[in-house]
Scaffold this active site. Structure first.
Site, short mmCIF file in Angstrom:
data_model
loop_
_atom_site.label_atom_id
_atom_site.label_comp_id
_atom_site.label_asym_id
_atom_site.label_seq_id
_atom_site.Cartn_x
_atom_site.Cartn_y
_atom_site.Cartn_z
N CYS A 1 11.06 63.44 60.66
CA CYS A 1 9.63 63.25 60.89
C CYS A 1 8.86 64.57 60.98
O CYS A 1 8.63 65.22 59.99
CB CYS A 1 9.41 62.37 62.12
N LYS B 1 16.58 66.44 65.87
CA LYS B 1 15.19 66.79 65.55
C LYS B 1 14.80 68.09 66.22
O LYS B 1 14.88 68.23 67.45
CB LYS B 1 14.27 65.65 65.99
N GLU C 1 13.50 56.65 61.11
CA GLU C 1 13.64 57.28 62.43
C GLU C 1 13.64 56.23 63.54
O GLU C 1 12.87 55.27 63.50
CB GLU C 1 12.47 58.25 62.64
#
Length: 256
Positions: free
Chosen positions: A184, A143, A69
């Site tokens: 994440c 995300k 990331e």
């Protein structure tokens, strides 16, 4: 397999795996390269470093290569606007993804390109790009679950200060199978992995940059939970431990 000879300051850690049979459907054997990167404030260096790591993984036989990331930028709200790229415009407007496209095409590999800060109009996103063996952009995942945390005396970080949340799950068909993408903190929400499993994903990839407060507590536990509940293989990759940033980020990679 872990290659300790590459475990040196400034070098990527490479992990190569034989992907065996999916719990759901037979696949072929192939190797996966997970490239951990130590990120610096020098964007050009970060891009060159990522290119070298991808090339080393491909030389070892990897057909699928993953990056972590925010691999082209320091992980901070001050940095996101400065390092953000216009992915849709491509070319000089997005040197990070231009590199990924060129390398994927030249080496004939599939790349799950970790994530970079993306600028789209007046909004910023934390975005993962997937490139096929022809170098074309096959998917773009923004995300969905932004990481906002405030633990007094431990950590305060609010991604939502600068970033906008994505809205769409991402499943992409590649030469190495159907892949679901999360970034994440997306891993903490089992519903996303359940969607991917229901859509036939053979593999779910979560590039990450977990911090040193919640990371040791949640990172491995979360991936095991997603694996057990959804019967899909997990690949998770985080950046090397960063000690020069306001928040320390975990440097652990764990495949399932």
């Amino acid at each position: 397999h872990h290659f300790p000879s590459l475990n040196k300051p400034g070098n990527p850690l490479l992990f190569l795996f034989h992907h065996l049979l999916s719990p759901r459907q037979s696949l072929f054997f192939f190797k996966i390269g997970l490239c951990q990167l130590s990120v610096t404030p020098d964007k050009e260096r970060n891009i060159k470093h990522a290119r070298k790591a991808i090339e080393e993984a491909a030389q070892k036989g990897a057909q699928l290569v993953l990056l972590p990331e925010i691999w082209n930028s320091p992980y901070s709200n001050d940095s996101f606007p400065v390092y953000a790229e216009d992915i849709d415009a491509g070319g000089d407007a997005s040197p990070s993804t231009a590199m990924l496209s060129e390398v994927a095409s030249r080496l004939k590999i599939t790349i799950v390109g970790g994530s970079i800060p993306e600028r789209c109009g007046d909004k910023l996103y934390n975005t993962c790009c997937v490139f096929g063996t022809d170098g074309k952009l096959k998917a773009k995942h923004r995300k969905i679950h932004l990481f906002d945390i405030d633990i007094p005396g431990k950590i305060t970080f609010m991604e939502s200060k600068t970033l906008t949340a994505g809205e769409t799950p991402t499943v992409v068909d590649t030469d190495v199978g159907r892949i679901g993408i999360g970034i994440c903190y997306d891993i903490r929400f089992t519903e996303l992995a359940m969607i991917y499993a229901a859509r036939g994903a053979h593999l779910i990839c979560y590039p990450g940059a977990f911090n040193m407060t919640t990371g040791p507590l949640h990172w491995e536990l979360s991936q095991r939970a997603r694996f057990l509940l959804n019967d899909s293989y997990m690949l998770q990759l985080v950046r090397l431990l960063e000690i020069l940033e306001p928040v320390m980020w975990l440097g652990v990679t764990q495949p399932l």
